[in-house]
Motif scaffolding. Sequence first.
Motif, PDB file in Angstrom:
ATOM      1  N   GLY A 106     -20.341  61.317  17.050  1.00  0.00           N
ATOM      2  CA  GLY A 106     -20.347  61.022  18.481  1.00  0.00           C
ATOM      3  C   GLY A 106     -20.117  62.233  19.355  1.00  0.00           C
ATOM      4  N   PHE A 107     -19.690  61.951  20.582  1.00  0.00           N
ATOM      5  CA  PHE A 107     -19.586  62.973  21.630  1.00  0.00           C
ATOM      6  C   PHE A 107     -18.334  62.714  22.459  1.00  0.00           C
ATOM      7  CE2 PHE A 107     -23.899  62.348  20.395  1.00  0.00           C
ATOM      8  CZ  PHE A 107     -24.386  63.641  20.274  1.00  0.00           C
ATOM      9  N   GLY A 108     -17.772  63.774  23.016  1.00  0.00           N
ATOM     10  CA  GLY A 108     -16.586  63.548  23.837  1.00  0.00           C
ATOM     11  C   GLY A 108     -16.026  64.822  24.422  1.00  0.00           C
ATOM     12  N   ARG A 146     -10.325  64.760  21.897  1.00  0.00           N
ATOM     13  CA  ARG A 146      -9.455  65.724  21.222  1.00  0.00           C
ATOM     14  C   ARG A 146      -8.164  65.855  22.037  1.00  0.00           C
ATOM     15  NH1 ARG A 146     -10.101  72.135  20.910  1.00  0.00           N
ATOM     16  NH2 ARG A 146      -9.174  72.595  18.891  1.00  0.00           N
ATOM     17  N   VAL A 147      -7.027  65.852  21.341  1.00  0.00           N
ATOM     18  CA  VAL A 147      -5.729  65.932  22.012  1.00  0.00           C
ATOM     19  C   VAL A 147      -4.946  67.105  21.433  1.00  0.00           C
ATOM     20  CG1 VAL A 147      -3.588  64.688  22.533  1.00  0.00           C
ATOM     21  CG2 VAL A 147      -5.721  63.403  22.255  1.00  0.00           C
ATOM     22  N   LEU A 361     -19.924  68.375   9.579  1.00  0.00           N
ATOM     23  CA  LEU A 361     -19.687  69.447  10.547  1.00  0.00           C
ATOM     24  C   LEU A 361     -19.556  68.799  11.923  1.00  0.00           C
ATOM     25  CD1 LEU A 361     -22.522  71.710   9.204  1.00  0.00           C
ATOM     26  CD2 LEU A 361     -20.173  72.532   9.462  1.00  0.00           C
ATOM     27  N   LEU A 362     -18.548  69.195  12.686  1.00  0.00           N
ATOM     28  CA  LEU A 362     -18.344  68.611  14.021  1.00  0.00           C
ATOM     29  C   LEU A 362     -17.999  69.721  14.994  1.00  0.00           C
ATOM     30  CD1 LEU A 362     -17.930  65.937  15.706  1.00  0.00           C
ATOM     31  CD2 LEU A 362     -15.510  66.120  15.116  1.00  0.00           C
ATOM     32  N   TYR A 363     -18.710  69.781  16.118  1.00  0.00           N
ATOM     33  CA  TYR A 363     -18.311  70.727  17.165  1.00  0.00           C
ATOM     34  C   TYR A 363     -17.094  70.151  17.892  1.00  0.00           C
ATOM     35  CZ  TYR A 363     -21.497  74.620  16.896  1.00  0.00           C
ATOM     36  OH  TYR A 363     -22.116  75.774  16.485  1.00  0.00           O
ATOM     37  N   THR A 404     -17.941  68.045  20.894  1.00  0.00           N
ATOM     38  CA  THR A 404     -16.795  67.755  21.752  1.00  0.00           C
ATOM     39  C   THR A 404     -16.611  68.864  22.771  1.00  0.00           C
ATOM     40  OG1 THR A 404     -15.780  67.031  19.674  1.00  0.00           O
ATOM     41  CG2 THR A 404     -14.426  66.885  21.656  1.00  0.00           C
ATOM     42  N   ASP A 405     -16.597  68.484  24.024  1.00  0.00           N
ATOM     43  CA  ASP A 405     -16.376  69.408  25.125  1.00  0.00           C
ATOM     44  C   ASP A 405     -14.881  69.764  25.188  1.00  0.00           C
ATOM     45  OD1 ASP A 405     -16.960  70.796  27.479  1.00  0.00           O
ATOM     46  OD2 ASP A 405     -16.596  69.033  28.720  1.00  0.00           O
ATOM     47  N   TRP A 406     -14.554  70.835  25.890  1.00  0.00           N
ATOM     48  CA  TRP A 406     -13.139  71.178  26.080  1.00  0.00           C
ATOM     49  C   TRP A 406     -12.602  70.301  27.221  1.00  0.00           C
ATOM     50  CZ3 TRP A 406      -8.620  71.667  24.849  1.00  0.00           C
ATOM     51  CH2 TRP A 406      -7.741  72.717  25.079  1.00  0.00           C
TER      52      TRP A 406
END
Length: 525
Positions: A106-108, A146-147, A361-363, A404-406
């Motif tokens: 996914g994305f986030g 992400r936390v 693999l995950l960004y 995942t964006d910052w």
Amino acid sequence: MGALSILGWLLLLLLLLLMPVPWAAGARPCIPRDFGHGSIVCVCNATYCDTLDPLVLPPPGSYVKYESSKAGKRLERSEGKFQHSLHTPGLLLTLNITTLYQSMKGFGGSLSDSAAMNILRLSRPAQDNLLRSYFSACGIEYNLIRVPMACSDFSVRPYSYDDIPHDYELKHFRLMDEDVKMKIPVLHRALAMSKRPLLLFASPWTAPGWMRSNGDIRGKGTLKGQAGDKYHQTWANYFIKFLDEYAKHNVTFWAVTAQNEPLAGLLTPPEFPTIVFTAAQQRDFILRDLGPALARSPHRTRLLILDDQRIHLPHWAKVVLGNATAARYVAGLAVHWYMDPIVPPGCSLEATHKLFPDHFLLYTEACSGVFSFRFAVSLGCWERGDQYSHSILTVLNHFVAGWTDWNLVLDLEGGPNWVKNFVDSPVIVDGSKDVFYKQPMFYHLGHFSKFIPEGSRRVGLHSSRRCLLCQLEHVAVLRPDGALVLVVLNRFGWDVPFGIRDPTMGFIETVALAHSIQTYLWRQQ
Ligand SMILES: *[C@@H]1O[C@H](CO)[C@@H](O)[C@H](O)[C@H]1NC(C)=O
Ligand SMILES: *[C@@H]1O[C@H](CO)[C@@H](O)[C@H](O)[C@H]1NC(C)=O
Ligand SMILES: *[C@@H]1O[C@H](CO)[C@@H](O)[C@H](O)[C@H]1NC(C)=O
Ligand SMILES: *[C@@H]1O[C@H](CO)[C@@H](O)[C@H](O)[C@H]1NC(C)=O
């Protein structure tokens, strides 16, 4: 009050109920504002924010198209029908759904302390509009969050959860106001608005000063001692304590990364908080401390390694996953985007996937405005959105399972950040006006996040035109519900006519407008 007037009120009430209410009637358009940086932002406040309709698959034989452009479209929806042939032969993209590639996570984005503070700076109704924009079915439906564990540089102060020296039992471990009053309440609201299951993952930046070689929670240090000793055991237990304490607040983590940027950018400021690990040190810490601690704990939390630039691949994977015992504790590899321009994806991402196909693999981090000291935030900059989509398309085509964006939200300066490492974000808050601005980056991410749910598989996509510098970039995925999604990016300043061929449905004849991104969605029966 007479009987007639009661009847009158009832009629009025009935009329009101039948009237189309704007927020129930569907998508609300963007209120554009041009800050002179090339394109527009969409302005939201306590009473208004642009929304999308919840996604509905079109009837068989039809497709829907969502389009955003530098010229000002923002996820604009239109419909069309498949044809039996193409009138104008030219560039043709052909799907092959018998070729299935990686499964998507996914994305986030990331709920840093700064992101949470910026959200809570707004009035409650504006906060709701912001969280709905990211997480609800009327928004772009992020499913990854992400936390940071304790402070990152995107905090207003350095801190850890246990600053009492030599507390090897972690008796004084406690969450901070940043968790209890900010991040956890925001997480609960995001969870409540999301239709999809949210995958939360946590990353530590730094350990308590007394565990670190430099005696400080700031700056670049290592953990004292070596794998298997009391410092490393305590540091592993600190992860479990973190998961325990969040669990008490009903927040469950899908994964943790072993360390944010263990080889932290030489380019980050000297006070930037990080614990340095080499690949061999991370392998041994996982093997002897963190892996067994997680396995013993009641948490079903997965472990991701690296969480740093892809220049370290496939070396890092070979060192850690090359050890079969360490590999068993690890689910995947986390990658940051900052050095991507100098490292081709084939010899880093794809090479790693080929060596270790069972580890995803995950960004896990990306942002714009880094190193651009005067322009950390560039309101309405289309190219920063382009860079996001270009990265996502490139890495998805090289076996990456998500992006995942910052920081989810920053202020007008690109902070707060206690080492003044200001950057840009897809959502920028102006607390003094109780407004927030949704940047082109927000919509670029939405072209993927809303349409590609967890469990989707990338499928084969063949382009009829071979070229060195291809103008159109694209990816196709098969969703778990059987629908197909095709995302097409045109980073150039002129329109490109092209065709899409789904062998079972026929052809779509269409145009990728100059500086635009499109998402096509259809089902096959
Ligand atoms: C919020 O935005 C809407 C739409 O632009 C505008 O009509 C309204 O006046 C704004 N509200 C406030 C309090 O500024
Ligand atoms: C589709 O992919 C399969 C499996 O990779 C391959 O055997 C087949 O030739 C492809 N079909 C076309 C039309 O390219
Ligand atoms: C956690 O969830 C349980 C069961 O739904 C509930 O009883 C409890 O109050 C919740 N605790 C917190 C801190 O939200
Ligand atoms: C993994 O690494 C440890 C520590 O270096 C070593 O003792 C062990 O033999 C290795 N195991 C495998 C399967 O390579």
